[in-house]
Design a protein around this motif. Structure first.
Motif, PDB file in Angstrom:
ATOM      1  N   LEU A 157       0.875  -1.197  -0.075  1.00 34.09           N
ATOM      2  CA  LEU A 157       0.095  -0.088  -0.024  1.00 34.09           C
ATOM      3  C   LEU A 157       0.950   1.251  -0.038  1.00 34.09           C
ATOM      4  CD1 LEU A 157      -2.707  -1.194   2.565  1.00 34.09           C
ATOM      5  CD2 LEU A 157      -3.342  -0.590   0.055  1.00 34.09           C
ATOM      6  N   ALA A 158       1.947   1.078   0.822  1.00 31.56           N
ATOM      7  CA  ALA A 158       2.942   2.376   0.885  1.00 31.56           C
ATOM      8  C   ALA A 158       3.548   2.778  -0.699  1.00 31.56           C
ATOM      9  CB  ALA A 158       3.822   2.191   1.938  1.00 31.56           C
ATOM     10  N   LEU A 159       3.923   1.639  -1.135  1.00 31.04           N
ATOM     11  CA  LEU A 159       4.673   1.604  -2.440  1.00 31.04           C
ATOM     12  C   LEU A 159       3.567   1.989  -3.394  1.00 31.04           C
ATOM     13  CD1 LEU A 159       6.975  -1.505  -2.481  1.00 31.04           C
ATOM     14  CD2 LEU A 159       7.660   0.999  -1.994  1.00 31.04           C
TER      15      LEU A 159
ATOM     16  N   THR B 198      -7.718 -10.338  -1.920  1.00 30.55           N
ATOM     17  CA  THR B 198      -8.179  -8.939  -0.908  1.00 30.55           C
ATOM     18  C   THR B 198      -7.315  -7.884  -0.972  1.00 30.55           C
ATOM     19  OG1 THR B 198      -9.252 -10.724   0.199  1.00 30.55           O
ATOM     20  CG2 THR B 198      -8.887  -8.745   1.376  1.00 30.55           C
ATOM     21  N   ALA B 199      -5.914  -8.106  -1.033  1.00 30.77           N
ATOM     22  CA  ALA B 199      -4.977  -7.096  -0.920  1.00 30.77           C
ATOM     23  C   ALA B 199      -5.122  -6.213  -2.162  1.00 30.77           C
ATOM     24  CB  ALA B 199      -3.557  -7.799  -0.815  1.00 30.77           C
ATOM     25  N   ALA B 200      -5.255  -6.826  -3.468  1.00 26.84           N
ATOM     26  CA  ALA B 200      -5.273  -6.170  -4.377  1.00 26.84           C
ATOM     27  C   ALA B 200      -6.729  -5.239  -4.495  1.00 26.84           C
ATOM     28  CB  ALA B 200      -5.340  -6.896  -5.596  1.00 26.84           C
TER      29      ALA B 200
ATOM     30  N   HIS C 132      13.883  -6.027   8.841  1.00 25.13           N
ATOM     31  CA  HIS C 132      12.884  -6.347   9.609  1.00 25.13           C
ATOM     32  C   HIS C 132      12.304  -5.079  10.220  1.00 25.13           C
ATOM     33  CE1 HIS C 132      11.358  -7.430  14.017  1.00 25.13           C
ATOM     34  NE2 HIS C 132      10.286  -7.480  13.225  1.00 25.13           N
ATOM     35  N   PRO C 133      11.015  -4.637   9.471  1.00 27.77           N
ATOM     36  CA  PRO C 133      10.316  -3.504  10.190  1.00 27.77           C
ATOM     37  C   PRO C 133       9.751  -3.564  11.407  1.00 27.77           C
ATOM     38  CG  PRO C 133       9.126  -4.615   8.495  1.00 27.77           C
ATOM     39  CD  PRO C 133      10.205  -5.165   8.594  1.00 27.77           C
ATOM     40  N   MET C 134      10.163  -2.740  12.397  1.00 21.45           N
ATOM     41  CA  MET C 134       9.742  -2.741  13.734  1.00 21.45           C
ATOM     42  C   MET C 134       8.432  -2.325  13.958  1.00 21.45           C
ATOM     43  SD  MET C 134      12.260  -4.709  15.267  1.00 21.45           S
ATOM     44  CE  MET C 134      11.882  -4.568  16.965  1.00 21.45           C
ATOM     45  N   SER C 135       7.225  -2.958  13.255  1.00 18.19           N
ATOM     46  CA  SER C 135       5.803  -2.444  13.441  1.00 18.19           C
ATOM     47  C   SER C 135       4.890  -3.333  13.211  1.00 18.19           C
ATOM     48  CB  SER C 135       5.815  -1.476  12.352  1.00 18.19           C
ATOM     49  OG  SER C 135       4.481  -0.622  12.522  1.00 18.19           O
ATOM     50  N   GLY C 136       3.993  -3.250  13.870  1.00 16.93           N
ATOM     51  CA  GLY C 136       2.873  -4.370  13.710  1.00 16.93           C
ATOM     52  C   GLY C 136       1.581  -3.973  14.438  1.00 16.93           C
ATOM     53  N   LYS C 137       0.667  -4.978  14.535  1.00 17.32           N
ATOM     54  CA  LYS C 137      -0.460  -4.959  15.242  1.00 17.32           C
ATOM     55  C   LYS C 137      -0.980  -6.246  16.007  1.00 17.32           C
ATOM     56  CE  LYS C 137      -2.774  -1.436  11.943  1.00 17.32           C
ATOM     57  NZ  LYS C 137      -3.755  -1.255  11.181  1.00 17.32           N
ATOM     58  N   GLU C 138      -1.950  -6.231  16.756  1.00 17.43           N
ATOM     59  CA  GLU C 138      -2.500  -7.433  17.357  1.00 17.43           C
ATOM     60  C   GLU C 138      -2.994  -8.107  16.231  1.00 17.43           C
ATOM     61  OE1 GLU C 138      -3.593  -4.299  19.289  1.00 17.43           O
ATOM     62  OE2 GLU C 138      -1.392  -4.738  19.973  1.00 17.43           O
ATOM     63  N   ARG C 139      -3.732  -7.216  15.369  1.00 18.85           N
ATOM     64  CA  ARG C 139      -4.314  -8.281  14.117  1.00 18.85           C
ATOM     65  C   ARG C 139      -3.628  -8.412  12.935  1.00 18.85           C
ATOM     66  NH1 ARG C 139      -8.140  -3.959  12.098  1.00 18.85           N
ATOM     67  NH2 ARG C 139      -8.971  -5.703  10.969  1.00 18.85           N
TER      68      ARG C 139
ATOM     69  N   LEU D 192      -6.812  -7.353   5.659  1.00 22.32           N
ATOM     70  CA  LEU D 192      -7.512  -6.339   6.089  1.00 22.32           C
ATOM     71  C   LEU D 192      -7.330  -5.325   7.219  1.00 22.32           C
ATOM     72  CD1 LEU D 192     -10.700  -8.411   5.742  1.00 22.32           C
ATOM     73  CD2 LEU D 192     -10.047  -6.846   4.300  1.00 22.32           C
ATOM     74  N   ALA D 193      -6.093  -5.961   8.003  1.00 16.98           N
ATOM     75  CA  ALA D 193      -5.702  -4.759   9.093  1.00 16.98           C
ATOM     76  C   ALA D 193      -4.365  -3.978   8.650  1.00 16.98           C
ATOM     77  CB  ALA D 193      -4.904  -5.822  10.120  1.00 16.98           C
ATOM     78  N   ALA D 194      -4.050  -4.012   7.205  1.00 17.11           N
ATOM     79  CA  ALA D 194      -2.922  -3.287   6.804  1.00 17.11           C
ATOM     80  C   ALA D 194      -3.334  -1.947   6.451  1.00 17.11           C
ATOM     81  CB  ALA D 194      -2.553  -4.077   5.319  1.00 17.11           C
TER      82      ALA D 194
END
Length: 361
Positions: free
Chosen positions: A18-20, A39-41, A111-118, A122-124
């Motif tokens: 999504l960022a790119l 789904t991502a698309a 390694h990107p130091m980021s994330g979520k519990e989900r 769909l959480a992106a």
């Protein structure tokens, strides 16, 4: 970078895509589950159609156990000019690739130091990595162009590059991520069979400690299976501290005054060591920790209340450095804790009172 192939369209892969895409890069999406790639698309992360030829950069965003085989497959079919992975463990996948006899000049572990519990696409979000550290682990074999493409990826995702040795990275994430997750899960597990009357007393402290325990166990089994040694070493030292703390608490129950004094000293020691460690946690934007003062505002659970508080603080010329919300048990109300520079706390408190807000002392 004009084109990229993201292999693995979960939270991290889809967020990078999504960022790119938002910055003009043409992104191709692939996943062992075609429905997940679709789904991502559909979210605007790229196309799930295969690229016509090699892309500039292949980003492998699969669980650690599958990184090496996925990378090897992509490299053998010439999918890209450069390759990287975003797994949370670095030394193991590289070692596996070396054992396969592959030329690793076009590869770099990251390694990107980021994330979520989900988890899952769909959480992106495109801003998942913004302002977050993104570790790069180049070796003497890493081609300069590959390192530059990795740095460009980090810049496009608006993250902060951090260069580390792979082994040092794995020990570091064991300390700041993997071990804390297990400890959080162990604390949360105490609630599973607790009496309902006790659970209803949960406040912000237990919510803070157990928040990350909500993550997907299957994902964490993959992560911990790739970094078991460093995590086990750290948990062994935590276990030793627990044993000593249990002993100190038992001593506090003693009728012997000397034992009680020894127990109190043991508890004080672990608490003070905790203080000393906590102050080393970086502050905002990775800067040195800063001591803020809290202005606690009573708030009803209604639309627009937070916006009003922030607007009133802005009108008072005060920057809110951080914010926390403590919800009242059994009531549609709570307390908003505004963390501000100590010098402006009195003026903020006065301004909020003038605008009708009730403050908690």
């Amino acid at each position: 970078m004009r084109t990229a192939l993201v292999i693995g369209t979960g939270l991290i892969g889809t967020s990078a895509a999504l960022a790119l895409e938002s910055r003009g890069v043409t992104v191709y999406l692939a996943d062992h589950d075609p429905e997940q790639a679709r789904t991502a698309a559909a979210l605007g992360a790229g196309t799930d159609e295969p690229p016509a030829g090699p892309v500039d950069l292949a980003i492998v965003a699969v669980p650690p156990a599958h990184v090496a085989t996925t990378l090897a497959d992509a490299m053998r079919r010439g999918a890209a000019r450069a390759y990287l992975d975003v797994a949370s463990v670095k030394a193991g996948p590289r070692r596996e690739l070396e054992e396969m006899g592959l030329d690793l000049t076009p590869y770099i572990g990251t390694h990107p130091m980021s994330g979520k519990e989900r988890s899952g696409p769909l959480a992106a979000t495109a801003d998942l990595f913004e302002g977050r550290p993104w570790v790069l682990t180049p070796t003497r074999d890493t081609d300069t162009e590959v390192l530059n493409l990795a740095l460009e990826l980090v810049a496009l995702c608006r993250a902060v590059p951090v260069v580390m040795d792979a082994g040092a990275h794995d020990r570091a994430v064991a300390l700041v991520s993997h071990m804390p997750h297990l400890v959080s899960s162990m604390v949360a597990a105490r609630l599973e069979n607790a009496e309902e009357t006790a659970v209803r007393l949960c406040g912000q402290g237990i919510r803070d400690v157990t928040r990350i325990a909500a993550s997907d166990p299957r994902m964490w089994i993959d992560i911990l299976s790739a970094n078991p040694g460093p995590v086990a070493d750290l948990l062994a030292s935590v276990a030793a501290d627990l044993d000593e703390t249990v002993g100190a608490l038992r001593a506090l129950q003693s009728s012997d005054e000397d034992k009680r004094r020894g127990g109190a000293a043991g508890i004080e020691s672990v608490l003070r060591r905790g203080n000393a460690g906590q102050v080393r946690v970086p502050g905002k934007h990775g800067s040195a920790p800063t001591a803020y003062e809290t202005v606690a505002v009573l708030i009803s659970d209604q639309p627009g209340q937070l916006a009003r508080i922030f607007a009133d603080a802005g009108m008072a010329g005060v920057n809110i450095e951080d914010v926390r919300i403590e919800h009242a048990t059994g009531q549609q109300a709570g307390v908003v804790q505004l963390l501000v520079d100590p010098k402006v706390a009195p003026s903020l408190a006065a301004a909020l009172r003038d605008r009708g807000w009730a403050l908690r002392q």
